[in-house]
Design an enzyme around this catalytic site. Structure first.
Site, PDB file in Angstrom:
ATOM      1  N   HIS A   1      -9.918   0.889   0.166  1.00  0.00           N
ATOM      2  CA  HIS A   1      -9.636   1.704   1.349  1.00  0.00           C
ATOM      3  C   HIS A   1     -10.906   1.666   2.213  1.00  0.00           C
ATOM      4  O   HIS A   1     -11.950   2.182   1.802  1.00  0.00           O
ATOM      5  CB  HIS A   1      -9.380   3.156   0.963  1.00  0.00           C
TER       6      HIS A   1
ATOM      7  N   HIS B   1       1.116   5.040  -2.410  1.00  0.00           N
ATOM      8  CA  HIS B   1       0.528   5.831  -3.509  1.00  0.00           C
ATOM      9  C   HIS B   1       1.636   6.512  -4.314  1.00  0.00           C
ATOM     10  O   HIS B   1       2.487   7.202  -3.737  1.00  0.00           O
ATOM     11  CB  HIS B   1      -0.410   6.901  -2.951  1.00  0.00           C
TER      12      HIS B   1
ATOM     13  N   ASP C   1       1.369   9.077  -6.260  1.00  0.00           N
ATOM     14  CA  ASP C   1       1.278  10.536  -6.133  1.00  0.00           C
ATOM     15  C   ASP C   1       1.485  10.989  -4.686  1.00  0.00           C
ATOM     16  O   ASP C   1       1.379  12.185  -4.397  1.00  0.00           O
ATOM     17  CB  ASP C   1      -0.045  11.070  -6.701  1.00  0.00           C
TER      18      ASP C   1
ATOM     19  N   GLU D   1     -10.820   3.489   7.636  1.00  0.00           N
ATOM     20  CA  GLU D   1      -9.766   4.466   7.950  1.00  0.00           C
ATOM     21  C   GLU D   1     -10.414   5.680   8.611  1.00  0.00           C
ATOM     22  O   GLU D   1     -10.161   5.988   9.768  1.00  0.00           O
ATOM     23  CB  GLU D   1      -9.034   4.878   6.668  1.00  0.00           C
TER      24      GLU D   1
ATOM     25  N   HIS E   1       0.851  -1.204   0.000  1.00  0.00           N
ATOM     26  CA  HIS E   1       0.000   0.000   0.000  1.00  0.00           C
ATOM     27  C   HIS E   1       0.880   1.246   0.000  1.00  0.00           C
ATOM     28  O   HIS E   1       1.376   1.688   1.040  1.00  0.00           O
ATOM     29  CB  HIS E   1      -0.924  -0.022   1.234  1.00  0.00           C
TER      30      HIS E   1
ATOM     31  N   ASP F   1       1.731   4.029   2.852  1.00  0.00           N
ATOM     32  CA  ASP F   1       0.668   4.897   2.338  1.00  0.00           C
ATOM     33  C   ASP F   1       1.277   6.003   1.469  1.00  0.00           C
ATOM     34  O   ASP F   1       1.296   5.883   0.254  1.00  0.00           O
ATOM     35  CB  ASP F   1      -0.189   5.484   3.460  1.00  0.00           C
TER      36      ASP F   1
HETATM   37  O1  LIG Z   1      -4.956   7.120   3.080  1.00  0.00           O
HETATM   38  C1  LIG Z   1      -5.647   7.452   2.100  1.00  0.00           C
HETATM   39  N1  LIG Z   1      -6.986   7.318   2.169  1.00  0.00           N
HETATM   40  C2  LIG Z   1      -7.793   7.626   1.133  1.00  0.00           C
HETATM   41  N2  LIG Z   1      -7.337   8.126  -0.020  1.00  0.00           N
HETATM   42  C3  LIG Z   1      -6.006   8.303  -0.131  1.00  0.00           C
HETATM   43  C4  LIG Z   1      -5.124   7.984   0.892  1.00  0.00           C
HETATM   44  N3  LIG Z   1      -3.882   8.283   0.484  1.00  0.00           N
HETATM   45  C5  LIG Z   1      -3.985   8.764  -0.770  1.00  0.00           C
HETATM   46  N4  LIG Z   1      -5.274   8.787  -1.142  1.00  0.00           N
HETATM   47  C6  LIG Z   1      -5.823   9.271  -2.394  1.00  0.00           C
HETATM   48  C7  LIG Z   1      -5.178  10.574  -2.859  1.00  0.00           C
HETATM   49  C8  LIG Z   1      -4.523  10.226  -4.153  1.00  0.00           C
HETATM   50  O2  LIG Z   1      -4.578  11.276  -5.085  1.00  0.00           O
HETATM   51  C9  LIG Z   1      -5.295   9.014  -4.619  1.00  0.00           C
HETATM   52  C10 LIG Z   1      -4.629   8.133  -5.626  1.00  0.00           C
HETATM   53  O3  LIG Z   1      -3.364   7.739  -5.261  1.00  0.00           O
HETATM   54  O4  LIG Z   1      -5.567   8.317  -3.407  1.00  0.00           O
HETATM   55 ZN   LIG Z   2      -3.895   4.824   0.909  1.00  0.00          ZN
END
Ligand SMILES: O=c1[nH]cnc2c1ncn2[C@H]1C[C@H](O)[C@@H](CO)O1
Ligand SMILES: [Zn+2]
Length: 360
Positions: free
Chosen positions: A204, A22, A24, A207, A20, A293
């Site tokens: 997701h 991201h 970006d 959370e 997990h 994350d």
């Molecule tokens: O921890 C998270 N929870 C929900 N959405 C998230 C989290 N971290 C990143 N994102 C979103 C923001 C990014 O632009 C998107 C794609 O990676 O996923």
């Molecule tokens: Zn995430």
């Protein structure tokens, strides 16, 4: 020499697995600054890389997932051309390899990279090329997970994209974004399609919202894994004395929890690392995995997440090996490929570290 209590530099040498992370949320601050310059993006809050990195960490410390997500405006803004995506993906592979990660699934939302008229296919191909080249050069396997944003309405299209590229670098699908008010069942059509296609996905859930979100993700949508899943703790009595039916189900079915300790402290899903439910869930032998994350927003790496847990819970090498095997078993990779990584890379790597620690 390796110590009994794993030290950060030793943890970096262990062959680790990351499920997990991201794309970006993991850019190098210097790369953001350079890309912003090159593409004429003037919205950055800081221009000097050191200050920019600190800004991301501070701005992400608000205790609210919604505020945390606002910081992605800046990273997504500089990831709007094939060249930029390729560079970011390639550097991601390099950074993960430098941290000792041997296998990673890195996610991003293709629909957020269409501002300058790239097609969805061009986005996926640029990222895949970056992971392939960076991975080959630095010795890490990186696959992607295609994310659909849960407040948008493109999940079916993104799910189809994931299936189209399943043999070309895309391991699965995910939904992300603000959880409260956007239940996973909004995207049932995408999940049912993926199940009919024998495809893998994580969601997701649990959370920023509680048990109903986890329950829907598993029982309505059929998620293979849970992104975070920390709120499963709400279905477990004080000190793990009694599990409710949903918690029992998650543990009995060995549903992997992609836990991200530092991120959870920043968004308010946990009070501190020491108070993070990962301690209890590990004791209860849920299928816990440890993840980053967003390395940029949290100023972290997988090795640092492990080091925080070692400090807070006193974990030793056997615990770090267990988290890593859990992650490898839960990867969206074919069984024989998972087994090869476990037998040829992970077990020998950890055994060498454990033996060195025993010799003291
Ligand atoms: O921890 C998270 N929870 C929900 N959405 C998230 C989290 N971290 C990143 N994102 C979103 C923001 C990014 O632009 C998107 C794609 O990676 O996923
Ligand atoms: Zn995430």
């Amino acid at each position: 020499m390796t110590s009994r209590v794993p030290a950060l530099e030793e943890i970096r040498r262990a062959p680790k697995v990351l499920l997990h992370d991201h794309l970006d949320g993991g850019l190098r601050p210097a790369t953001i600054a350079e890309l912003a310059d090159a593409h004429g993006y003037t919205g950055l809050p800081e221009s000097e890389p050191g200050a920019l990195g600190r800004w991301f960490r501070d701005a992400s410390d608000s205790g609210s997932l919604e505020r945390y997500l606002e910081t992605f405006t800046h990273t997504v803004a500089v990831m709007q051309t094939p060249e930029a995506l390729y560079r970011v993906a390639r550097e991601c592979a390099e950074d993960l390899a430098a941290d000792g990660v041997v296998y990673a699934e890195v996610r991003y939302a293709p629909e957020q990279h269409l501002v300058q008229d790239m097609t969805l296919e061009a986005v996926v191909e640029a990222v895949n090329a970056g992971f392939d080249d960076g991975g080959r050069e630095h010795g890490v396997q990186v696959r992607s997970l295609l994310t659909a944003m849960r407040h948008q309405a493109r999940s079916r299209e993104i799910a189809e994209l994931a299936v189209r590229y399943r043999d070309h670098g895309v391991a699965g699908f995910d939904i992300a974004g603000a959880e409260a008010g956007n239940p996973p069942t909004r995207h049932l059509d995408a999940f049912e399609y993926l199940q009919r296609e024998n495809a893998h996905f994580t969601i997701h859930a649990g959370e920023a919202f509680g048990l109903p979100s986890i329950w829907q993700a598993i029982q309505w949508c059929g998620a293979d894994r849970l992104g975070h899943g920390v709120r499963i703790i709400d279905d477990i009595g004080e000190d793990g004395a009694k599990l409710g039916r949903l918690a029992d189900y998650v543990r009995d079915k060995r549903i992997p929890l992609e836990m991200c300790p530092t991120s959870n402290v920043q968004t308010g899903a946990a009070r501190s690392i020491a108070a993070h439910p990962i301690g209890l869930l590990t004791r209860l032998r849920f299928r816990v995995t440890v993840n980053t994350d967003n390395r940029l927003m949290s100023g972290t790496s997988l090795s640092e997440e492990f080091a925080h847990l070692v400090e807070a819970f006193g974990y030793g090498w056997s615990d770090l090996r267990w988290f890593t095997l859990n992650a490898m078993k839960s990867a969206f990779l074919h069984f024989d490929e998972r087994l090869a990584l476990i037998d040829d890379v992970i077990k020998p790597g950890f055994t060498a570290l454990e033996e060195a620690a025993d010799r003291g």
